[in-house]
Design an enzyme around this catalytic site. Structure first.
Site, mmCIF file in Angstrom:
data_model
loop_
_atom_site.group_PDB
_atom_site.id
_atom_site.type_symbol
_atom_site.label_atom_id
_atom_site.label_comp_id
_atom_site.label_asym_id
_atom_site.label_seq_id
_atom_site.Cartn_x
_atom_site.Cartn_y
_atom_site.Cartn_z
ATOM 1 N N ILE A 88 -3.520 0.827 8.947
ATOM 2 C CA ILE A 88 -2.082 1.075 9.095
ATOM 3 C C ILE A 88 -1.809 2.490 8.611
ATOM 4 C CG2 ILE A 88 0.241 0.205 8.709
ATOM 5 C CD1 ILE A 88 -0.912 -2.395 7.754
ATOM 6 N N GLY A 136 1.501 4.321 4.743
ATOM 7 C CA GLY A 136 2.301 3.434 3.897
ATOM 8 C C GLY A 136 2.617 2.105 4.551
ATOM 9 N N SER A 137 2.339 0.991 3.902
ATOM 10 C CA SER A 137 2.478 -0.279 4.593
ATOM 11 C C SER A 137 2.283 -1.460 3.647
ATOM 12 C CB SER A 137 1.463 -0.339 5.734
ATOM 13 O OG SER A 137 0.209 0.126 5.275
ATOM 14 N N ARG A 138 1.979 -2.619 4.238
ATOM 15 C CA ARG A 138 1.892 -3.857 3.467
ATOM 16 C C ARG A 138 1.001 -4.862 4.203
ATOM 17 N NH1 ARG A 138 6.893 -7.110 1.021
ATOM 18 N NH2 ARG A 138 6.195 -9.261 1.237
ATOM 19 N N MET A 193 0.846 -1.189 0.000
ATOM 20 C CA MET A 193 0.000 0.000 0.000
ATOM 21 C C MET A 193 0.883 1.240 0.000
ATOM 22 S SD MET A 193 -2.902 -1.109 2.784
ATOM 23 C CE MET A 193 -1.739 -1.920 3.884
#
Length: 219
Positions: free
Chosen positions: A184, A187-189, A99
């Site tokens: 989250i 910015g993340s995953r 993301m």
């Protein structure tokens, strides 16, 4: 479109700070130059970007008992067979969604099931698209048992800017497809760990949307 509850305090603080800076500038700056207007405009643009990060767009969700629906907006960056040692404790398929800062950051359950496992793990803050970030970064793991007895795990992974993972999952609760699982920030995953016999519906670099895009078939 509405603003997620996780962002309301942050948005209020950023807009409040901009308003205070504007008041101070009115008091101390007697001769405004283009640079003052550019500076103030940049602050407003930043405030709007923060507000946009916490947006929840209106969507018609995909409801399908035979499919896993994407838990996040973003880009598919990993599809590989791995050994998941914490909850599934077996070989499985890992599907990872990166993301970016412009994606919607709400996380949703991909299917109905019962939450059996929730674990927060401290770690680093490498760029979330980096393959090893799945094991090295700060993360929260949520293990679910489906109605057919199969197990899946969802992992929220922090990124270089994402310093806070919010997870609403509680062990023992029954959850529904597309129900909010967490958020989250910045910015993340998301990593999905799926049984090997679940046919994958996406490919590398595919764009997916939470609550809409199929990820795999449930068998």
């Amino acid at each position: 479109m509405k603003i997620h509850r996780e962002g309301k305090k942050i948005i209020a603080l950023t807009f409040g700070a901009t308003f205070l800076i504007w008041l101070v500038m009115l008091l101390v700056v007697h001769h405004w130059t283009p640079y003052h207007y550019v500076f103030l405009g940049a602050l407003v643009v930043f405030d709007l970007m923060v507000a946009a990060f916490f947006r929840i767009p209106r969507r018609i969700f995909t409801i399908n008992d035979s499919e896993l629906i994407s838990p996040a907006d973003g880009t598919i960056v990993t599809i590989e067979q791995v050994f998941e040692k914490h909850y599934i404790k077996d070989e499985c398929m890992q599907v990872s969604i990166f993301m970016s800062g412009t994606d919607v950051h709400v996380n949703r359950y991909p299917c109905d099931g019962v939450v059996e496992y929730v674990k927060f793990r401290r770690g680093n803050y490498f760029v979330a698209s980096y393959p090893k970030s799945s094991d090295l970064n700060e993360r929260t793991e949520v293990g679910m048992k489906l109605s057919n007895g199969k197990k899946i795990m969802i992992r929220q992974v922090a990124g270089v800017m994402a310093r806070r993972i919010v997870c609403y999952a509680k062990e023992g609760e029954s959850v529904k497809q597309n129900q909010e699982m967490g958020f989250i920030k910045f910015g993340s995953r998301i990593d999905l760990f799926l049984p090997l016999d679940f046919p994958i519906s996406v490919g590398l670099q595919d764009r997916v949307k939470n609550g809409i895009s199929p990820i795999a078939d449930i068998v």
